[in-house]
Design a protein around this motif. Structure first.
Motif, mmCIF file in Angstrom:
data_model
loop_
_atom_site.group_PDB
_atom_site.id
_atom_site.type_symbol
_atom_site.label_atom_id
_atom_site.label_comp_id
_atom_site.label_asym_id
_atom_site.label_seq_id
_atom_site.Cartn_x
_atom_site.Cartn_y
_atom_site.Cartn_z
ATOM 1 N N TRP A 1 0.838 -1.199 0.000
ATOM 2 C CA TRP A 1 0.000 0.000 0.000
ATOM 3 C C TRP A 1 0.874 1.250 0.000
ATOM 4 O O TRP A 1 1.930 1.277 0.630
ATOM 5 N N GLY A 2 0.399 2.292 -0.681
ATOM 6 C CA GLY A 2 1.014 3.607 -0.573
ATOM 7 C C GLY A 2 0.379 4.342 0.584
ATOM 8 O O GLY A 2 -0.742 4.034 1.000
ATOM 9 N N MET A 3 1.084 5.348 1.124
ATOM 10 C CA MET A 3 0.561 6.074 2.277
ATOM 11 C C MET A 3 -0.778 6.746 1.961
ATOM 12 O O MET A 3 -1.713 6.703 2.763
ATOM 13 N N ALA A 4 -0.875 7.364 0.793
ATOM 14 C CA ALA A 4 -2.120 8.036 0.422
ATOM 15 C C ALA A 4 -3.266 7.036 0.281
ATOM 16 O O ALA A 4 -4.409 7.335 0.643
ATOM 17 N N GLU A 5 -2.971 5.853 -0.235
ATOM 18 C CA GLU A 5 -3.989 4.815 -0.387
ATOM 19 C C GLU A 5 -4.508 4.361 0.973
ATOM 20 O O GLU A 5 -5.709 4.157 1.167
ATOM 21 N N ILE A 6 -3.583 4.206 1.918
ATOM 22 C CA ILE A 6 -3.976 3.803 3.271
ATOM 23 C C ILE A 6 -4.839 4.885 3.917
ATOM 24 O O ILE A 6 -5.863 4.592 4.552
ATOM 25 N N ALA A 7 -4.422 6.151 3.763
ATOM 26 C CA ALA A 7 -5.171 7.260 4.353
ATOM 27 C C ALA A 7 -6.605 7.286 3.829
ATOM 28 O O ALA A 7 -7.563 7.477 4.588
ATOM 29 N N GLU A 8 -6.754 7.066 2.530
ATOM 30 C CA GLU A 8 -8.097 7.033 1.939
ATOM 31 C C GLU A 8 -8.884 5.827 2.430
ATOM 32 O O GLU A 8 -10.078 5.933 2.720
ATOM 33 N N ARG A 9 -8.219 4.689 2.547
ATOM 34 C CA ARG A 9 -8.890 3.454 2.968
ATOM 35 C C ARG A 9 -9.411 3.560 4.404
ATOM 36 O O ARG A 9 -10.544 3.150 4.693
ATOM 37 N N VAL A 10 -8.599 4.093 5.310
ATOM 38 C CA VAL A 10 -8.992 4.143 6.724
ATOM 39 C C VAL A 10 -9.681 5.442 7.111
ATOM 40 O O VAL A 10 -10.164 5.583 8.233
ATOM 41 N N LEU B 1 2.481 5.113 10.496
ATOM 42 C CA LEU B 1 3.321 4.207 9.702
ATOM 43 C C LEU B 1 4.772 4.282 10.160
ATOM 44 O O LEU B 1 5.473 3.258 10.205
ATOM 45 N N ALA B 2 5.228 5.481 10.506
ATOM 46 C CA ALA B 2 6.596 5.638 10.996
ATOM 47 C C ALA B 2 6.796 4.859 12.290
ATOM 48 O O ALA B 2 7.834 4.205 12.493
ATOM 49 N N THR B 3 5.790 4.913 13.166
ATOM 50 C CA THR B 3 5.871 4.165 14.428
ATOM 51 C C THR B 3 5.848 2.662 14.178
ATOM 52 O O THR B 3 6.643 1.904 14.750
ATOM 53 N N LEU B 4 4.930 2.217 13.312
ATOM 54 C CA LEU B 4 4.837 0.791 12.997
ATOM 55 C C LEU B 4 6.105 0.294 12.307
ATOM 56 O O LEU B 4 6.563 -0.828 12.568
ATOM 57 N N GLU B 5 6.687 1.137 11.470
ATOM 58 C CA GLU B 5 7.937 0.757 10.802
ATOM 59 C C GLU B 5 9.075 0.660 11.807
ATOM 60 O O GLU B 5 9.898 -0.271 11.755
#
Length: 247
Positions: free
Chosen positions: A27-36, A47-51
């Motif tokens: 997933w791209g960051m923008a795609e995730i933002a739209e999804r959630v 994402l930075a924290t999860l990474e």
């Protein structure tokens, strides 16, 4: 109190991000933002924290995210000696070898079914069944098995949910479930996926509680209705044997 609420909400958001990877592996960051449904800045921080903790990893070339090593470490802990998906694997492999088709194991999770184990057919033309896939509860042989043997209150909740298609005739569907209970198995032909057929039987634990649905699937051209009826006794026998292995 507000801090506690904020902490829970943050966990929910992080889990929503991780759940994106149940439908696609990158997933791209923008795609995730739209999804959630979150702002990009919020998703970027999460994402930075999860990474940083190893739950996701970012491809530095494509700038896309995928699951990290920590997820695989956690999933490895599921393969305990008392995990039914592991205990039942030899029986599923045996069934695959006897019938030559893909064998899957499904459980219900809310308004969906999840494939928690699968043994792929060895034939050149085969039904590929990825583990972890979430599928709707209103179509497919295994869905009908999970619904046929569900608690009446659970079935009512399932059929009353917004996700339940209005096009499905309630009385006809309930009669179909009654027929499945009488036969002991369910079949489907191209209900969810074109060219695919499946036959499924319930797995009950030693107390008689439904725990999963055992399914055999393959190309409809090979897995005909006649062939599925022929396979059904062996599938039910295997499902019964698997049920005796539960604690």
């Amino acid at each position: 109190m507000e801090e506690g609420k904020s902490t829970v909400r943050a966990v929910e958001r992080a889990l929503d991000i991780l759940l994106c990877f149940t439908t696609d592996n990158e997933w791209g960051m923008a795609e995730i933002a739209e999804r959630v449904g979150l702002h990009k800045s919020t998703v970027h921080r999460m994402l930075a924290t999860l990474e940083n903790r190893g739950f996701v990893e970012r491809d530095r070339v494509t700038d896309r995210y995928r699951l990290g090593i920590k997820i695989w470490e956690l999933s490895a802990m599921l393969s305990r000696s008392d995990d039914p998906a592991v205990i039942w694997l030899p029986e599923m492999e045996r069934l695959r070898d006897l019938l030559g088709e893909t064998v899957s194991l499904y459980v219900r999770d809310g308004m969906e079914r999840i494939r928690i184990q699968a043994v792929q057919s060895n034939q050149a033309v085969r039904r590929v069944a990825p583990v972890g896939a979430r599928l709707p509860l209103y179509v497919g042989a295994s869905s009908k098995v999970l619904n046929a043997y569900a608690d009446p209150a659970e079935l009512e909740a399932i059929m009353s949910a917004d996700s339940w298609p209005a096009s499905i005739d309630r009385n006809q569907y309930l009669q179909q479930l009654a027929d499945i209970r009488e036969a002991g198995y369910a079949t489907s032909v191209e209900e969810r996926e074109a060219g695919v057929a499946a036959v499924s039987a319930p797995i009950f634990d030693r107390t008689g509680k439904l725990v999963a649905a055992l399914s055999v699937s393959g190309p409809a051209s090979r897995l005909t209705m006649e062939k599925m009826r022929e396979h059904a006794p062996l599938i039910m026998e295997t499902a019964g044997r698997m049920g005796t292995m539960t604690l």
